[in-house]
Design a protein around this motif. Sequence first.
Motif, mmCIF file in Angstrom:
data_model
loop_
_atom_site.group_PDB
_atom_site.id
_atom_site.type_symbol
_atom_site.label_atom_id
_atom_site.label_comp_id
_atom_site.label_asym_id
_atom_site.label_seq_id
_atom_site.Cartn_x
_atom_site.Cartn_y
_atom_site.Cartn_z
ATOM 1 N N PHE A 114 0.830 -1.207 0.000
ATOM 2 C CA PHE A 114 0.000 0.000 0.000
ATOM 3 C C PHE A 114 0.865 1.258 0.000
ATOM 4 N N SER A 115 1.851 1.321 0.896
ATOM 5 C CA SER A 115 2.675 2.528 0.991
ATOM 6 C C SER A 115 3.508 2.734 -0.267
ATOM 7 N N LEU A 116 3.988 1.646 -0.879
ATOM 8 C CA LEU A 116 4.717 1.765 -2.143
ATOM 9 C C LEU A 116 3.828 2.397 -3.210
ATOM 10 N N LEU A 117 2.601 1.903 -3.309
ATOM 11 C CA LEU A 117 1.644 2.401 -4.300
ATOM 12 C C LEU A 117 1.296 3.867 -4.054
ATOM 13 N N ILE A 118 0.907 4.195 -2.833
ATOM 14 C CA ILE A 118 0.431 5.552 -2.540
ATOM 15 C C ILE A 118 1.561 6.568 -2.649
ATOM 16 N N ASN A 119 2.749 6.209 -2.184
ATOM 17 C CA ASN A 119 3.859 7.161 -2.264
ATOM 18 C C ASN A 119 4.267 7.433 -3.707
ATOM 19 N N LYS A 120 4.131 6.446 -4.586
ATOM 20 C CA LYS A 120 4.395 6.702 -6.001
ATOM 21 C C LYS A 120 3.342 7.638 -6.577
ATOM 22 N N ILE A 121 2.093 7.434 -6.184
ATOM 23 C CA ILE A 121 1.025 8.331 -6.644
ATOM 24 C C ILE A 121 1.273 9.747 -6.142
ATOM 25 N N ILE A 122 1.734 9.872 -4.887
ATOM 26 C CA ILE A 122 2.045 11.197 -4.338
ATOM 27 C C ILE A 122 3.128 11.875 -5.167
ATOM 28 N N SER A 123 4.145 11.106 -5.554
ATOM 29 C CA SER A 123 5.253 11.692 -6.319
ATOM 30 C C SER A 123 4.809 12.180 -7.689
ATOM 31 N N LEU A 124 3.722 11.622 -8.205
ATOM 32 C CA LEU A 124 3.215 12.012 -9.517
ATOM 33 C C LEU A 124 2.194 13.138 -9.445
ATOM 34 N N ASP A 125 1.730 13.450 -8.249
ATOM 35 C CA ASP A 125 0.587 14.351 -8.123
ATOM 36 C C ASP A 125 0.907 15.777 -8.530
ATOM 37 N N HIS A 126 2.164 16.171 -8.438
ATOM 38 C CA HIS A 126 2.511 17.560 -8.738
ATOM 39 C C HIS A 126 3.059 17.732 -10.141
ATOM 40 N N LYS A 127 3.051 16.656 -10.931
ATOM 41 C CA LYS A 127 3.585 16.772 -12.283
ATOM 42 C C LYS A 127 2.575 17.418 -13.216
ATOM 43 N N GLU A 128 3.089 18.022 -14.243
ATOM 44 C CA GLU A 128 2.224 18.655 -15.238
ATOM 45 C C GLU A 128 1.348 17.598 -15.894
ATOM 46 N N GLN A 129 0.080 17.892 -16.013
ATOM 47 C CA GLN A 129 -0.829 16.935 -16.617
ATOM 48 C C GLN A 129 -0.494 16.751 -18.094
ATOM 49 N N THR A 130 -0.580 15.513 -18.530
ATOM 50 C CA THR A 130 -0.232 15.171 -19.902
ATOM 51 C C THR A 130 -1.437 15.333 -20.811
ATOM 52 N N GLN A 131 -1.230 15.960 -21.938
ATOM 53 C CA GLN A 131 -2.286 16.070 -22.929
ATOM 54 C C GLN A 131 -2.069 14.994 -23.986
ATOM 55 N N GLY A 132 -3.110 14.287 -24.328
ATOM 56 C CA GLY A 132 -2.995 13.276 -25.364
ATOM 57 C C GLY A 132 -2.638 11.919 -24.798
ATOM 58 N N ILE A 133 -2.579 10.937 -25.675
ATOM 59 C CA ILE A 133 -2.324 9.554 -25.300
ATOM 60 C C ILE A 133 -1.004 9.108 -25.911
ATOM 61 N N TRP A 134 -0.214 8.397 -25.112
ATOM 62 C CA TRP A 134 1.060 7.864 -25.580
ATOM 63 C C TRP A 134 0.983 6.353 -25.578
ATOM 64 N N PHE A 135 1.793 5.722 -26.419
ATOM 65 C CA PHE A 135 1.807 4.273 -26.513
ATOM 66 C C PHE A 135 3.240 3.769 -26.436
ATOM 67 N N LEU A 136 3.404 2.567 -25.921
ATOM 68 C CA LEU A 136 4.726 1.962 -25.789
ATOM 69 C C LEU A 136 4.847 0.796 -26.755
ATOM 70 N N THR A 137 5.939 0.777 -27.517
ATOM 71 C CA THR A 137 6.141 -0.306 -28.480
ATOM 72 C C THR A 137 6.824 -1.475 -27.813
ATOM 73 N N ASP A 138 6.958 -2.571 -28.554
ATOM 74 C CA ASP A 138 7.653 -3.746 -28.042
ATOM 75 C C ASP A 138 9.100 -3.425 -27.691
ATOM 76 N N ASP A 139 9.673 -2.429 -28.349
ATOM 77 C CA ASP A 139 11.069 -2.056 -28.098
ATOM 78 C C ASP A 139 11.213 -1.093 -26.926
ATOM 79 N N GLY A 140 10.102 -0.696 -26.334
ATOM 80 C CA GLY A 140 10.180 0.216 -25.203
ATOM 81 C C GLY A 140 10.091 1.674 -25.588
ATOM 82 N N ASP A 141 9.846 1.982 -26.885
ATOM 83 C CA ASP A 141 9.698 3.369 -27.302
ATOM 84 C C ASP A 141 8.264 3.832 -27.055
#
Length: 506
Positions: free
Chosen positions: A463-490
Amino acid sequence: MNNPLLTPELKTQIYNDRNVRTAITRQSHLMFFNIYFASYVTHETARFQKELFSLSEDQNTTMVVVVAFRGSGKSTIMNMSYPLWAILGEQQKKFVIILSQTQRQARQHLVNLRRELESNELLRADLGPFQEQTDEWGSYALVIPRYNAKIMAASTEQSIRGLRHGQYRPDLLICDDVENLDSVKTKENRDKTHDWLVGDVIPAGDQQTRIIIVGNLLHEDSVLMRLKQGITENKINGVYREYPLIDDKGNIAWPGKYPTQAEIEQLKRTTGNETAWQREYLLRIISDVERVIHPDWIQYYDYNEIPPFDDDHDFRFTATGIDLAISQKESADYTAMVSAHVFGYEDKLKIYITPNPINKRMVHKETLDTAMNLSKSLGRGEMTWILVEDVGYQQAVAQELIRAGYPAKAVKVHGSDKRSRLALTSHLIQSGTVLFPKKGTELLISQMTGFGVEKHDDLADAFSLLINKIISLDHKEQTQGIWFLTDDGDWEGTQWRVQKKEFEDD
């Protein structure tokens, strides 16, 4: 408690004539107490004490659970007087067992009864003679031949299933303080006491056996709290009564002994301990452990309160925090997986913990399969994030999941200890930013509120691992649009849908 009004002539008859005594007391435990235990009656009987006498007389109620303030007379009424009246009075009980947390406590209850029988002239005349017995298991008992009755003492350390007194199975079971502050600290011990009660004590009797349970509220998950919940929800047949010295409206439960607030304040000063006062007299659950998460901080949601998973409702992502265990030995930790749906940012952030988190011992392949299945099932067909700690074996698991095409992330914890990581989530829990389902996360909540004393804390770690990661993301600029990951990691292609900036490294 104060004697009922008795004329001098009747008092003389009661004292001199056994037939008069038994006739008067046969149907009334209250009258029995006032005659045979008159020396204990030093104050006017309180309303709640009259109810205790009434509950003891009601044979239609097979289970009675009583929580009352220290010095209320609950043990004197239910544990000393009632067993004797149940034998002498109309209930005609034959085999009474008094159960306590330890054998020493159980024996002490019988010692108190024996001393009362020895020193109380009326009891000795009407119940005596009696015999003491000690069996090969160390159980201690008083036998009352005149009524072919037996009172035995036992503890939570002993099994009483199959015990009989002649042809009689136990027909009255009295549990007095079967828990203490040490025994309720861990869920393992709480479960052990509960299993003993429902698996050993209750089956020892039959359908007519009465069970009286007297004690105090020592933990949110104690046996008495479980019984309270079961009776309140009509899952257990019985009566639950709770008698604090002062109720929420300021009413004093025993005005005959404490007529004004001045007497209450004087009593409070004698305790010398606010925690003891709250627990023993006001019946409020106070832990001696310095809690990281307090039970009253936990807030809940109904399933229909989760918003739709779309941009219009600021849905961001679903993720699972995993605390991995390597060994499958009985003493080893469990692999735990706690998941959440995340909506909004900052003051509009809402985190909905999903029910039924994973908590079991698993081999490596089962761990991977479970994580992958969970990732897909939570996303309603789309894969969801899997977070593991960025250390040793756990980091390798994250890499395997990524190679298998799953959105996994190894999360750095920067050397902070488990307690500190859980403490960092406390403000979100207390504010209601993190919400829990009404059913399905009981073990997780138990580990969080009992952190440091519970034997296992794997769910709390996930639980703490999950919530603390969410906390670390909470202040980031919101992303516009959708991104996709390829088999190569791009960050292109169509393997699985994520918002790129949500899980970029800091």
